[in-house]
Design a protein around this motif. Sequence first.
Motif, mmCIF file in Angstrom:
data_model
loop_
_atom_site.group_PDB
_atom_site.id
_atom_site.type_symbol
_atom_site.label_atom_id
_atom_site.label_comp_id
_atom_site.label_asym_id
_atom_site.label_seq_id
_atom_site.Cartn_x
_atom_site.Cartn_y
_atom_site.Cartn_z
ATOM 1 N N ASN A 1 13.098 4.602 13.436
ATOM 2 C CA ASN A 1 11.663 4.807 13.625
ATOM 3 C C ASN A 1 11.376 6.021 14.495
ATOM 4 O OD1 ASN A 1 11.035 2.672 12.018
ATOM 5 N ND2 ASN A 1 10.236 1.360 13.640
ATOM 6 N N MET A 2 12.181 6.228 15.523
ATOM 7 C CA MET A 2 11.988 7.398 16.380
ATOM 8 C C MET A 2 12.250 8.679 15.587
ATOM 9 S SD MET A 2 13.749 8.282 20.036
ATOM 10 C CE MET A 2 13.313 9.757 20.951
ATOM 11 N N GLN A 3 13.308 8.666 14.810
ATOM 12 C CA GLN A 3 13.607 9.841 13.978
ATOM 13 C C GLN A 3 12.488 10.094 12.977
ATOM 14 O OE1 GLN A 3 14.683 9.573 10.358
ATOM 15 N NE2 GLN A 3 14.266 11.767 10.398
ATOM 16 N N LEU B 1 -4.417 1.425 9.924
ATOM 17 C CA LEU B 1 -2.963 1.613 9.946
ATOM 18 C C LEU B 1 -2.502 2.141 11.302
ATOM 19 C CD1 LEU B 1 -2.395 3.115 6.386
ATOM 20 C CD2 LEU B 1 -1.435 0.973 7.242
ATOM 21 N N ILE B 2 -3.224 3.139 11.807
ATOM 22 C CA ILE B 2 -2.841 3.743 13.087
ATOM 23 C C ILE B 2 -2.979 2.727 14.216
ATOM 24 C CG2 ILE B 2 -3.462 5.550 14.750
ATOM 25 C CD1 ILE B 2 -4.274 7.257 12.265
ATOM 26 N N ILE C 1 4.292 2.205 7.802
ATOM 27 C CA ILE C 1 3.050 2.911 8.142
ATOM 28 C C ILE C 1 3.305 4.416 8.215
ATOM 29 C CG2 ILE C 1 1.318 3.269 9.945
ATOM 30 C CD1 ILE C 1 1.543 0.298 10.600
ATOM 31 N N LEU C 2 4.406 4.792 8.830
ATOM 32 C CA LEU C 2 4.762 6.216 8.891
ATOM 33 C C LEU C 2 4.963 6.773 7.487
ATOM 34 C CD1 LEU C 2 7.252 6.195 11.909
ATOM 35 C CD2 LEU C 2 4.906 7.064 11.889
ATOM 36 N N PHE D 1 0.834 -1.207 0.000
ATOM 37 C CA PHE D 1 0.000 0.000 0.000
ATOM 38 C C PHE D 1 0.871 1.259 0.000
ATOM 39 C CE2 PHE D 1 -2.813 3.179 2.018
ATOM 40 C CZ PHE D 1 -3.853 3.126 1.096
ATOM 41 N N GLU D 2 2.013 1.201 0.693
ATOM 42 C CA GLU D 2 2.934 2.338 0.674
ATOM 43 C C GLU D 2 3.438 2.591 -0.738
ATOM 44 O OE1 GLU D 2 6.436 4.423 0.259
ATOM 45 O OE2 GLU D 2 6.551 2.245 0.223
#
Length: 663
Positions: free
Chosen positions: A308-310, A221-222, A258-259, A190-191
């Motif tokens: 992921n944090m970044q 997604l969320i 997802i992001l 999907f991305e």
Amino acid sequence: MTDVKSIFNKPGDSKKRRLDDLSNLVKRYKSGLDDEPSGLETSGVNDDNGDKQDVDFIDSRLDEPLEDDEGGRFFGSGLTEEQHEYLDYVDMHENQAEDEKYDAAWVRRQITKLNRIMQRNSQLRAKFYDKPQKFLESEEELDTAVKTLSVLTEHSALYPSFVEQDGLKIFGDLFAHENSDIVVDAVQVFEELTDEDTKADDTDMNVLLHGAIDAGLLDALITNLSRLDESKGANENDQKQPDEVQIEDPERSGVFQILNVIENFSSYQETADVLFIDGTSKRRVGDTGLLPWLLQRILVKEKPVSQNMQYAAEVLSIILQKSRIARMHFCQHEYANKDLGELSGVDVLLRILAGYRRFDPPAEEPEEMEMFENVFDSLAIIVQDPTGKDKLLEYEGIDLLILVLKNGGRRGKARAIKVVDYALSSGLSSQLATDLVNNDGLAVIFKLFMSSRFADAKNHRSAARENNTVSIDAVLGIVASLFRNLPDSSSQKVKLLARFVEKDFEKLDRLLLFRDLTVKRIDRVDIIIGAERATFTATKPKQKEAVEDWEAELEAREAEWYIRRLEDGLFRLQLIDTVIAWLVAEDDEGDLGIKNYIVNKLVETKATLDHVKNTLEAYREGILPKTPSTDNGGVDGATEEEQEQKQEATDLAEMLAVLCEFL
């Protein structure tokens, strides 16, 4: 379409996943390679040179048909007959794929096939819930079928057909699948469909994005952001040596994808706000859990900071920039944290930046550096709104920014000065301006002003591109905003004026020196632009039918030339002359000696107050609000945000008109 060469590529070499129905075949092919003999054994008889040969091995090779030198076992492809058959099958499959017609009928077949496979998998899971081996094959089949949808990225004109035939419902079911590996693969596909690299037509992409919103895919997604456990395998990977290959955990990769999807939605203006509010129920973004998750994610203490944090910090800054709905919710609501209790979004940003008030992130930690910059970007966006200014004041944000400007690293100072500039850059910042002066902010601001490099003033363009040094323009903008926002005759404004009088007007000397250098820079640019304008003017056609196109091109070029002048110093000159006008207005009677000093110094550079007035009049003319041409609602067809911007421009234009009267 799958390329044979891609079989030998490492995973991740290509950004987009391609159609791959031959995964099992490739595995068999690779296992065949592993079974090949690795070389000759040393046991056996000696040859003429004393080297040993395996007699049985040599005899067995004599019975095999000979191959020519170019195609031999050691000089050719190195493949067995069985492996050649595999590759022939691959070539045949590719030729068939090339002949396949991709149209609405193909979309319908794929959707029907996927629905059948999903139904079969669901039945097997329910029947053999305690025997995974019974439904493992069906899940492999489902996973392979999902990946076939990647081919739509090369045929984006089929997006509307895919939406019309309820293809997005499949993604909704896949995102809720019990097997997280299938969820992650579905998210990645999907991305790819929503990525701007697909070069999809805006109309087709909007159909897909709005269809996804209507199908509830964003909620799904969320939900998976919290469901996927990105901590799996994190410790093991972190303990690996730098030269070891690290295998990315699928669930950590799924969070990243997802992001990426959320960023894709935010990239299109028509869906940026829709991402955060349901058009039917008017359900705000806070109810979806997106902003709370992002805030919780960037609050996690990680060393080193993960990708992921970044990325969570980056996505947060993007959606705050794109969506005012998100900005309002971010400022007005509080979010629960298990360790810190109820926190406002602004409070979260300030807590993170407080850890860097004395130093910058290590240069050898790029992920942490990017996260740090993204948090500053989010704060700079927020403080431009009235609600964000109030929250910055409530959580003593000005105090923290002053500490960063005093004691922070170079990157921190460069970003903190911009945040202060944005926070004060409107007529709604009186309390913030007062707070800055009361917390000894003037000493910090003017220290930066006096330490600014002359090279920056000489070459504005190179200075503007430098993100790691304090911007002279930001410092000048803060001084101009302080004059505008501090109450008349207040002790804070008296302190501001005193800064320009102390030490024999040294601040005035620096201000007027910057003005002279900037004017000379603009004059050089004007010569170049003048030559370009003359050259283009000479091309004016004589035919009336061609004149209209020529005039349109001239108008476009004039806009480009104006932007170039702004970039090369005009904006800085506007700020400098605004400060000069404020100083003249505040010392209109000449009691402080500021006005006379300015007049005399301007003469030395062959300038007068009339030149300052001309700059401000042109500045005022350029910012006078035009009637909005949008049809998004509101007065004159403008949105609420556009109305506020129009009012701010009107207020600034009126202020400049008053200042011009003193000149």
